[in-house]
Write an enzyme that holds these catalytic residues in place. Structure first.
Site, PDB file in Angstrom:
ATOM      1  N   SER A  65       0.794  -1.236   0.000  1.00 23.84           N
ATOM      2  CA  SER A  65       0.000   0.000   0.000  1.00 23.84           C
ATOM      3  C   SER A  65       0.827   1.287   0.000  1.00 23.84           C
ATOM      4  O   SER A  65       0.277   2.355  -0.256  1.00 23.84           O
ATOM      5  CB  SER A  65      -0.939   0.022   1.203  1.00 23.84           C
ATOM      6  OG  SER A  65      -2.098  -0.689   0.904  1.00 23.84           O
ATOM      7  N   LYS A  68       0.614   3.336  -3.016  1.00 23.74           N
ATOM      8  CA  LYS A  68      -0.569   4.178  -3.287  1.00 23.74           C
ATOM      9  C   LYS A  68      -0.211   5.664  -3.261  1.00 23.74           C
ATOM     10  O   LYS A  68      -0.817   6.468  -3.956  1.00 23.74           O
ATOM     11  CB  LYS A  68      -1.674   3.876  -2.266  1.00 23.74           C
ATOM     12  CG  LYS A  68      -2.257   2.470  -2.414  1.00 23.74           C
ATOM     13  CD  LYS A  68      -3.165   2.107  -1.241  1.00 23.74           C
ATOM     14  CE  LYS A  68      -3.775   0.715  -1.422  1.00 23.74           C
ATOM     15  NZ  LYS A  68      -4.442   0.216  -0.219  1.00 23.74           N
ATOM     16  N   TYR A 245      -4.383   3.258   7.531  1.00 19.22           N
ATOM     17  CA  TYR A 245      -5.689   2.609   7.429  1.00 19.22           C
ATOM     18  C   TYR A 245      -6.620   3.128   8.534  1.00 19.22           C
ATOM     19  O   TYR A 245      -6.571   4.299   8.876  1.00 19.22           O
ATOM     20  CB  TYR A 245      -5.596   1.072   7.516  1.00 19.22           C
ATOM     21  CG  TYR A 245      -4.461   0.449   6.755  1.00 19.22           C
ATOM     22  CD1 TYR A 245      -4.303   0.680   5.395  1.00 19.22           C
ATOM     23  CD2 TYR A 245      -3.562  -0.404   7.372  1.00 19.22           C
ATOM     24  CE1 TYR A 245      -3.268   0.077   4.687  1.00 19.22           C
ATOM     25  CE2 TYR A 245      -2.540  -1.012   6.665  1.00 19.22           C
ATOM     26  CZ  TYR A 245      -2.396  -0.757   5.330  1.00 19.22           C
ATOM     27  OH  TYR A 245      -1.381  -1.347   4.651  1.00 19.22           O
ATOM     28  N   VAL A 263       0.974  -3.848   3.727  1.00 15.88           N
ATOM     29  CA  VAL A 263       0.840  -5.153   4.399  1.00 15.88           C
ATOM     30  C   VAL A 263       2.079  -6.043   4.327  1.00 15.88           C
ATOM     31  O   VAL A 263       2.114  -7.090   4.959  1.00 15.88           O
ATOM     32  CB  VAL A 263      -0.376  -5.983   3.923  1.00 15.88           C
ATOM     33  CG1 VAL A 263      -1.673  -5.447   4.451  1.00 15.88           C
ATOM     34  CG2 VAL A 263      -0.380  -6.139   2.429  1.00 15.88           C
TER      35      VAL A 263
HETATM   36  N1  GLN Z   1      -1.569  -5.235  -2.523  1.00 16.64           N
HETATM   37  C1  GLN Z   1      -2.329  -5.139  -1.314  1.00 16.64           C
HETATM   38  C2  GLN Z   1      -3.808  -5.249  -1.580  1.00 16.64           C
HETATM   39  O1  GLN Z   1      -4.310  -4.665  -2.477  1.00 16.64           O
HETATM   40  C3  GLN Z   1      -2.021  -3.839  -0.645  1.00 16.64           C
HETATM   41  C4  GLN Z   1      -2.817  -3.664   0.616  1.00 16.64           C
HETATM   42  C5  GLN Z   1      -2.053  -3.063   1.729  1.00 16.64           C
HETATM   43  O2  GLN Z   1      -0.828  -2.978   1.749  1.00 16.64           O
HETATM   44  N2  GLN Z   1      -2.797  -2.676   2.706  1.00 16.64           N
HETATM   45  O3  GLN Z   1      -4.505  -5.929  -0.889  1.00 16.64           O
END
Ligand code: GLN
Length: 309
Positions: A65, A68, A245, A263
């Site tokens: 994430s 992003k 989050y 994650v």
């Molecule tokens: N690639 C992961 C997903 O889309 C990223 C999510 C994350 O790091 N929270 O589920």
């Protein structure tokens, strides 16, 4: 200076490492289960020749994430604020990062912000490029520039492992396509998104990216803007309001530093006009944040008075 305090940093990391035993590896992406949960590393960059790093500093990991923030920067540079925010909102959500619920209840049905999966998928669809490979290439070139590390690639195994199991992200994408958030081919979009999430970095790379975002988007040495100032501000703001989050509010109170987690166990933090921090600790808490990484940032913030508030 914090970067010279190597012994203190090393003892802080060993103290925080004791928390790794209370966390779990992300297991919904099968390849992430292979990480060693006791690993913890920290890099701090102050714009100098070298980057201070302690702990398991040779470990590399995927952005997940954290990517992003970077896809958002690129989409904003490509399409402009008006277009991007016509398709994705600016509001935090108290829901988990992969939740679908607000996509249906929110009117119009656009994702609430670019840091949750739905929003990030919409943002990735706005990266300019003739083919998915071209778009990914542009994102990688951008990351090479931010880190000064031209070796950064994506981890094919992690990308493939996520693509095979990304049914929730597929659902979010089909839902958004139905509601006109984007019109991309969903499999092409997921392929690009999972490769973006699988871009492999070290904690030093993360600290350097965090530093550029912290310092108005300027290249470390040439001072040339890599990210326009107003976009660097938007990134930091989303990192504060949505970066951790549905733990972002608590993190703002306890730590008070703009940060984004993934994650895989990475956390990138940017102290406005100051340091960039990169952390890797794959054991996660129940919201999907690095459990020891959060503790480490909390102690760093207290010891060095890093809260922006
Ligand atoms: N690639 C992961 C997903 O889309 C990223 C999510 C994350 O790091 N929270 O589920």
């Amino acid at each position: 200076m914090i970067c010279e305090d190597k012994e203190v940093l090393a003892s802080m990391i060993e103290e925080a490492r004791t928390y790794t035993g209370y966390g779990q590896l992300a297991d919904y992406i099968p390849a992430l289960r292979e990480a060693d949960p006791s690993v913890l590393s920290l890099a701090i960059y102050d714009g100098g020749e070298t980057c201070a790093a302690v702990g398991n500093v040779d470990e590399t990991f995927t952005l997940q994430s954290i990517s992003k923030v970077l896809s958002l920067a690129l989409a904003l540079m490509d399409q402009g604020e008006e277009e991007v925010f016509s398709r994705v909102g600016m509001e935090p959500t108290g829901d988990p990062f992969n939740s679908i619920i607000k996509l249906e209840t929110n009117q119009p049905n656009k994702p609430l912000n670019p840091m949750i999966n739905a929003g990030a998928l919409a943002v990735t669809s706005m990266i300019s490029g003739e083919t998915p490979d071209h778009k990914l290439g542009r994102l990688l070139t951008f990351i090479h520039e931010l880190t000064g590390n031209p070796e950064i690639r994506y981890d094919e195994k992690v990308a493939e492992s996520e693509l095979k199991t990304a049914h929730l992200n597929r659902s979010l994408s089909y839902f958004m396509k139905q509601h006109g958030v984007f019109d991309d081919d969903v499999e092409d979009l997921l392929d690009l998104y999972t490769k973006q999430c699988a871009i492999e970095v070290s904690c030093q790379d993360l600290a350097k990216i965090g530093y550029v975002i912290a310092n108005e988007g300027k290249h470390v040495f040439s001072k040339r803007p890599i990210i326009p100032l107003h976009i660097a501000r938007i990134l930091k703001t989303f990192m504060v309001t949505c970066g951790m989050y549905n733990a972002s509010g608590e993190f703002a109170i306890r730590v008070g530093i703009p940060a984004k987690s993934g994650v895989s166990g990475g956390i990138m933090a940017s102290i406005p006009h100051g340091l960039g921090i990169g952390i890797y600790g794959p054991a996660l808490d129940d919201r999907g944040n690095s459990i020891a990484g959060m503790k480490l940032l909390e102690s760093l913030s207290h010891r060095y008075d890093l809260s922006i508030f």
